[in-house]
Design a protein around this motif. Structure first.
Motif, short mmCIF file in Angstrom:
data_model
loop_
_atom_site.label_atom_id
_atom_site.label_comp_id
_atom_site.label_asym_id
_atom_site.label_seq_id
_atom_site.Cartn_x
_atom_site.Cartn_y
_atom_site.Cartn_z
N VAL A 59 -3.81 -27.11 6.13
CA VAL A 59 -3.14 -26.43 7.24
C VAL A 59 -3.12 -27.30 8.49
O VAL A 59 -2.21 -27.20 9.31
N ILE A 60 -4.13 -28.15 8.65
CA ILE A 60 -4.22 -28.97 9.86
C ILE A 60 -2.95 -29.80 10.02
O ILE A 60 -2.50 -30.07 11.13
N LEU A 61 -2.36 -30.22 8.91
CA LEU A 61 -1.21 -31.11 8.98
C LEU A 61 0.10 -30.36 9.18
O LEU A 61 1.18 -30.97 9.16
N LEU A 62 0.02 -29.04 9.35
CA LEU A 62 1.25 -28.26 9.48
C LEU A 62 2.05 -28.70 10.70
O LEU A 62 3.28 -28.76 10.68
N GLU A 63 1.33 -29.02 11.79
CA GLU A 63 2.02 -29.44 13.02
C GLU A 63 2.86 -30.68 12.79
O GLU A 63 3.93 -30.86 13.36
N ASP A 64 2.34 -31.59 11.95
CA ASP A 64 3.06 -32.84 11.73
C ASP A 64 4.36 -32.63 10.98
O ASP A 64 5.26 -33.45 11.05
N LEU A 65 4.43 -31.51 10.23
CA LEU A 65 5.63 -31.29 9.43
C LEU A 65 6.61 -30.41 10.17
O LEU A 65 7.53 -29.87 9.55
N ASP A 66 6.42 -30.26 11.48
CA ASP A 66 7.32 -29.43 12.26
C ASP A 66 7.33 -28.00 11.75
O ASP A 66 8.35 -27.32 11.80
N TYR A 67 6.17 -27.55 11.28
CA TYR A 67 5.94 -26.19 10.81
C TYR A 67 6.80 -25.79 9.62
O TYR A 67 6.94 -24.62 9.34
N GLN A 117 6.95 -25.60 5.82
CA GLN A 117 5.96 -25.75 4.76
C GLN A 117 6.51 -26.42 3.52
O GLN A 117 5.76 -26.83 2.64
#
Lengths: 742, 100
Positions: free
Chosen positions: B44-52, B54
Motif C-alpha cells: 500500500v505504501i507505493l500507492l502514491e507512486d502509482l497515482d492512486y 491500483q
C-alpha cells in the motif's frame, strides 16, 4: 627493468638515523653530487648555446640568398639611375656594404627606428622571420627570432650599425656574398650541427643516468637528514652541567617509566658509553601535559574532542562517552535506514581495507585523509543511522510494514485519489471492523503514517519531545560528570555549592518538562482540548501560583506542584551565586582544593600569596558569570537540542521530495511496460547519485557538524574545562609526517 | 607498448568510472529487485507512486524487474571492465614521489 628496480628500492623500509661517521660520508657524497650536477648543467648550457648559434648562422645563410636577390635588384635600379646618391660617396665603390645577423623579433621595430635615425635614412633594413623555434640556452624558453640584413655605405655607418646591433642584443654573423662560398659554409655548419646533436644527446643521457642513481637514494637521504636534525634540535634542549654531563627535564607517563629506563640502558650500551644514563623523577608543581591512551577506534573521537580543547590534567575525558553518544545523536538527525546503510557500507569498506590504505596514506589529499582517519566514526554513524531509520520507519522516504500496521481504513471501495479517510483511534478493536487495533506498532512508527496527510503534525510533535528528552539526559549526564570531577579533586565545597544547586535547577525546570512529556504520553485525556505542555511550563513562572483551569492542566493541583518546583529552582540561583564566595571568604583553607592541584610555573606552594589576585570582587564576578551562564544555558541549551528534530525533519523532507520528483516519474506516467522499464533505468541513474550527493554527503556533513556542536557546547559546558596541553613525546613518525615543525 | 595500445582500445573508461558504474549497478540491481517485489505484492505504501491507480501495480513490478535485470547486465560488463583496468594498472610503473 629500470622501473622495476626503482620500485624495489621504494618499498624498502624507512632508514634509521645515521651516526656521526655516516653523516660525514653523506655530506661528502652530497657535495660531490652537487659539483657534478653543476658541471653537467654548465656543460649542457654551453653546448646548447653553441648549437643555437650554429642554427642561427644556418638561417642567416639561408635568408642571405633571398636578401641578396633583393640587393641585386637594388643595384640594378641604381645602375638604371633611378636611385640618387649623395655627393659624399663620390666615385668610390657604389657597392652597398651589408651586415647580417639574427635579432629578437620583438626588438625589430625598435631596431628599425634606431637605424633610420642613426643613419639618417641611408641604411636599409630587411628582415625575415625564423620559423624554427630557437630557445634561450639558459632558460629553455622559446624566443621568436628573425634574420636581418642591413645595407649601408661607408665605414662610419658600419661602425654605428655595429654598435646598434650590440646595443639591441642582435648577433651578427659573417656572411660572404658569393653563392659558392655561402654554400660551403652552410655545409660545414650542417656538419657541425649534426656533431653537436650527438654530443648533446650524450650529455643528456649522462645527466639522466646520474640523476637516476640519485633517485634511488634521495628519499632515504631526506629522511636521514630530517631525523638527525630532529635529534640535534632536541639535544639542544639539554643543559650542560659542571661535571660535563648533559641534563634534560621532561614529562613521562608514569606507566611507562620502566620502559624509558630500559630504553636508556639500551641506548647507553649501543652507543658504547662508559657512564650510564640516569632517569630520576622530580617533583614539581607544574601542570603536566594531558595524555590519553587511544587505539585506532578511539583516536578519531579523541581528536574530535581535542579539537575543541585538550582536557585539563586529570579531568574526566569526554571522548570515551562520545564514542556512543556522537553516533547516536548523528543517527537521530540522519534517521534513514537506506542512507544509513550506504554510509555504514562506506565506513565498513574503509575499516576492512585499513591496512592497505595506511600504506598509501601519504599520497592522499587532505579530505580523503580526513575521511580515512574518521572511518570508525563513519561506520558507527551509519550503524546508528540505520537504527534511527528503523525507529522512524524511513527507508529512502518509504516505510516498511514489518509487523503489520495497527490501523485499517474503514472503506469498501478501492482507495481513490483526492478523497480523505479519517481513521479514528477512539473506538478500537479487532482490525478489519475498527480503524485502530488498540495495540501500537511494536517497534518504530506505524507505516500508516507514511500515507497520512497529517503525518508531519504527529511526527513533529514526537521528534521535538524526543529531542528535549535526549537533551535533558545528556545535560544531566554532563552535570553528573562535574560531580565526579569535584569528588576526584576532593572539593566538597564545589559539590555542595555548585553541583547540587545546578542539579536541582536543571531538574526542576527541564526535568519537570520531560516529566510532563512522559505524563502526557502515558495518560489519555478525555477532554476535547489537550493541555499544552509549553503553556504549563510558561505559566509555572508567569502565572505563579494561579490555578490553571481544567482545560489546561495535566493532573489535579498541578499549579501547587509547579509553584513548589519554581520556588526550589529560584532558591538555587542565589545559592549558586553567593554560597561559594562567602564560604571561601570565611574559611580560606577550603579554597585550595577547589582550584587545580597544580599551579603553572610556580615552584613552591604559595598558599596565601599567589591567590592574592583572587580578590572578593573577582570571585563574586566569576561566580555570577558562571551562574548566569548555567541558568540561562539550561533554557537555551534545551532549545538548542531541538536541532535534533529540525535536521531529521529536513532530511526526511528532502528524501521525500527527491523520491516524489525523480523516482516516481516512470510509475506515475501512463507508459506501457517497455517504456516504463527504460525510463526506470534512466531515472534510477539520476536518483541514485543525487541521493548520495545531497542526502548522504551533504546531510551527513550537516548532521555530523551539528552533533559535534551539541557535544562541544551543550554537553561539555556542564563540566569540561579543557585547559590542558597535549602530551607530545619525541617521535620520528610525527616528524617525518610533517606534523611537527622543527 | 603493444599492450598499452590495446588497453586504450578495450576499456571504455578509467578505473574511477568503472568502479562507480559497478557500485551504481550493484545498488540498482538490489534496489530495483526489491522494489519490483514490493510492487508485485501490491504494497500500500507505493500507492502514491502509482497515482492512486491500483491497476498499475503489475506493470510497475514488471518494469522494475526488467530494469533490475538491465542493471545486472550493466554491472557485469562494468565489473569486467574494472578487472581489465586493474590488470593494466598493475603493470604500469610507479612514479617516485619525493617526500618533503
Amino acid at each position: 627493468k629500470q622501473w622495476y628496480q626503482r620500485r624495489v628500492a621504494i618499498t624498502a623500509g624507512i632508514p634509521g638515523a645515521p651516526n656521526q661517521k655516516d653523516l660525514i660520508d653523506l655530506e661528502a657524497t652530497l657535495e660531490q653530487l652537487e659539483v657534478e650536477t653543476r658541471q653537467i648543467n654548465g656543460n649542457q648550457e654551453a653546448l646548447l648555446r653553441n648549437f643555437y648559434e650554429l642554427k642561427e648562422l644556418k638561417h642567416v645563410l639561408n635568408s642571405a640568398g633571398a636578401f641578396f636577390q633583393e640587393g641585386a635588384a637594388i643595384e640594378r635600379e641604381q645602375q638604371a639611375g633611378i636611385l640618387k646618391y649623395d655627393e659624399e660617396l663620390g666615385g668610390t665603390a657604389r657597392h652597398l656594404s651589408f651586415l647580417c645577423g639574427v635579432i629578437n623579433r620583438a626588438k625589430i621595430p625598435v631596431f628599425e627606428r634606431v637605424l633610420w635615425r642613426a643613419s639618417r635614412g641611408k641604411a636599409l633594413l630587411r628582415h625575415m622571420e625564423i620559423t624554427e623555434p630557437l630557445k634561450d640556452p639558459a632558460t629553455e624558453e622559446e624566443i621568436p627570432k628573425s634574420t636581418f640584413i642591413v645595407y649601408f655605405q661607408g665605414e662610419q655607418l658600419k661602425i654605428r650599425v655595429k654598435k646598434i646591433c650590440e646595443g639591441l642584443g642582435a648577433t651578427t654573423y659573417p656572411c660572404k656574398e658569393a653563392y659558392s662560398e655561402r654554400k660551403q659554409t652552410e655545409m660545414e655548419v650542417d656538419k657541425r650541427i649534426t656533431e653537436l646533436i650527438d654530443i648533446l644527446k650524450e650529455t643528456h643521457n649522462h645527466r639522466y643516468r646520474m640523476l637516476d642513481t640519485v633517485v634511488q637514494n634521495i628519499n632515504s637521504w631526506i629522511i636521514q637528514v630530517k631525523k638527525v636534525k630532529a635529534i640535534y634540535y632536541t639535544m639542544n634542549k639539554f643543559k650542560k652541567t659542571d661535571t660535563g654531563l648533559l641534563m634534560a627535564e621532561g614529562w613521562v607517563p608514569m606507566s611507562q617509566l620502566n620502559d624509558v629506563d630500559i630504553a636508556l640502558k639500551r641506548g647507553t650500551t649501543s652507543a658504547g658509553s662508559a657512564t650510564q644514563a640516569i632517569l630520576n623523577t622530580v617533583t614539581t608543581r607544574r601542570t603536566p601535559p594531558t595524555y590519553h591512551k587511544s587505539n585506532k577506534l578511539t583516536k578519531g573521537f579523541q581528536a574530535m574532542i581535542d579539537a575543541y580543547g585538550v582536557a585539563t590534567y586529570q579531568e574526566i575525558n569526554p571522548a570515551i562517552f562520545t564514542i556512543i553518544t556522537f553516533p547516536f545523536l548523528f543517527g537521530v538527525m540522519f534517521g534513514d535506514l537506506g542512507h544509513g546503510f550506504i554510509m555504514f557500507l562506506a565506513g565498513l569498506y574503509l575499516v576492512l581495507k585499513e591496512s592497505t590504505f595506511i600504506k598509501k596514506l601519504k599520497s592522499f589529499d587532505e579530505i580523503s585523509a580526513m575521511m580515512f582517519h574518521g572511518r570508525y566514526i563513519i561506520m558507527l554513524n551509519g550503524l546508528f543511522a540505520m537504527y534511527a531509520g528503523l525507529l522512524y520507519n524511513d527507508i529512502f522516504a518509504k516505510s516498511l510494514n514489518i509487523f503489520g500496521s495497527s490501523w485499517y481504513p474503514d472503506i469498501s471501495e478501492p482507495i481513490n485519489k483526492g478523497i480523505q479517510y479519517g481513521l479514528d483511534p477512539k473506538e478500537y478493536g479487532p482490525l478489519p471492523s475498527h480503524n485502530f487495533s488498540g495495540h501500537p506498532y511494536p517497534f518504530g512508527i506505524d507505516p500508516v503514517w507514511n500515507l497520512a496527510e497529517n503525518k508531519l503534525t504527529f511526527i513533529n510533535s514526537y521528534k521535538m519531545k524526543l529531542a528535549v528528552i535526549l537533551g535533558l539526559i545528556q545535560m544531566t549526564f554532563g552535570v553528573v560528570i562535574s560531580y565526579f570531577n569535584y569528588r576526584f579533586k576532593g572539593s566538597t565545597l564545589d559539590v555542595y555549592c555548585t553541583f547540587i544547586p545546578q542539579m536541582i535547577f536543571l531538574q526542576c525546570i527541564v526535568g519537570y518538562l520531560a516529566f510532563m512529556i512522559f505524563f502526557k504520553w502515558f495518560t489519555v485525556n478525555t477532554h476535547t482540548a489537550q493541555p499544552s505542555i509549553l503553556l504549563c511550563l510558561i505559566s509555572m513562572f508567569l502565572k505563579f501560583g494561579a490555578p490553571l483551569g481544567e482545560d489546561n492542566e495535566l493532573y489535579a493541583n498541578q499549579h501547587i506542584v509547579q509553584s513548589a518546583l519554581a520556588v526550589m529552582a529560584l532558591i538555587c540561583v542565589p545559592w549558586m551565586m553567593l554560597a561559594k564566595p562567602f564560604i571561601e571568604r570565611m574559611y580560606p583553607r577550603v579554597r585550595q582544593a577547589s582550584y587545580t592541584q597544580f599551579d603553572n610555573e610556580s615552584e613552591d606552594g604559595g598558599e596565601s600569596d599567589d591567590h592574592e589576585e583572587h580578590s572578593m570582587t573577582d570571585i563574586m564576578v566569576h561566580q555570577a558569570i558562571e551562574t548566569i551562564e548555567f541558568t540561562l544555558g539550561c533554557i537555551s541549551n534545551t532549545a538548542s537540542y531541538l536541532r535534533l528534530w529540525a535536521l531529521s525533519l529536513a532530511h526526511a523532507e528532502l528524501s521525500e521530495v527527491l523520491w516524489d520528483m525523480v523516482m516516481r516519474m516512470p510509475f506515475s506516467m501512463g507508459l506501457p511496460v517497455p517504456g516504463k522499464a527504460v525510463m526506470t533505468i534512466f531515472v534510477f541513474a539520476i536518483w541514485a547519485p543525487l541521493t548520495v550527493v545531497i542526502l548522504i554527503v551533504m546531510e551527513g556533513l550537516s548532521a555530523f557538524l551539528h552533533a559535534l556542536r551539541l557535544h562541544w557546547v551543550e554537553f561539555q559546558n556542564k563540566f569540561y574545562k579543557g585547559e590542558g596541553v597535549a602530551f607530545l613525546p619525541f617521535s620520528f613518525e610525527r616528524i617525518l609526517n610533517g606534523d611537527v615543525d622543527d | 607498448k603493444q599492450w598499452y595500445q590495446r588497453r586504450v582500445a578495450i576499456t571504455a573508461g578509467g578505473p574511477k568510472s568503472s568502479t562507480c558504474l559497478v557500485l551504481l549497478s550493484a545498488w540498482g540491481t538490489v534496489m530495483l529487485l526489491l522494489l519490483g517485489i514490493f510492487f508485485h505484492i501490491k504494497s500500500v505504501i507505493l500507492l502514491e507512486d502509482l497515482d492512486y491507480d491500483q491497476n498499475l501495480y503489475d506493470s510497475a513490478a514488471t518494469s522494475c524487474f526488467i530494469a533490475g535485470g538491465a542493471y545486472l547486465v550493466i554491472g557485469l560488463i562494468s565489473f569486467w571492465q574494472k578487472i581489465l583496468n586493474d590488470r593494466y594498472q598493475a603493470l604500469e610503473p610507479e612514479t617516485t614521489t619525493i617526500m618533503f
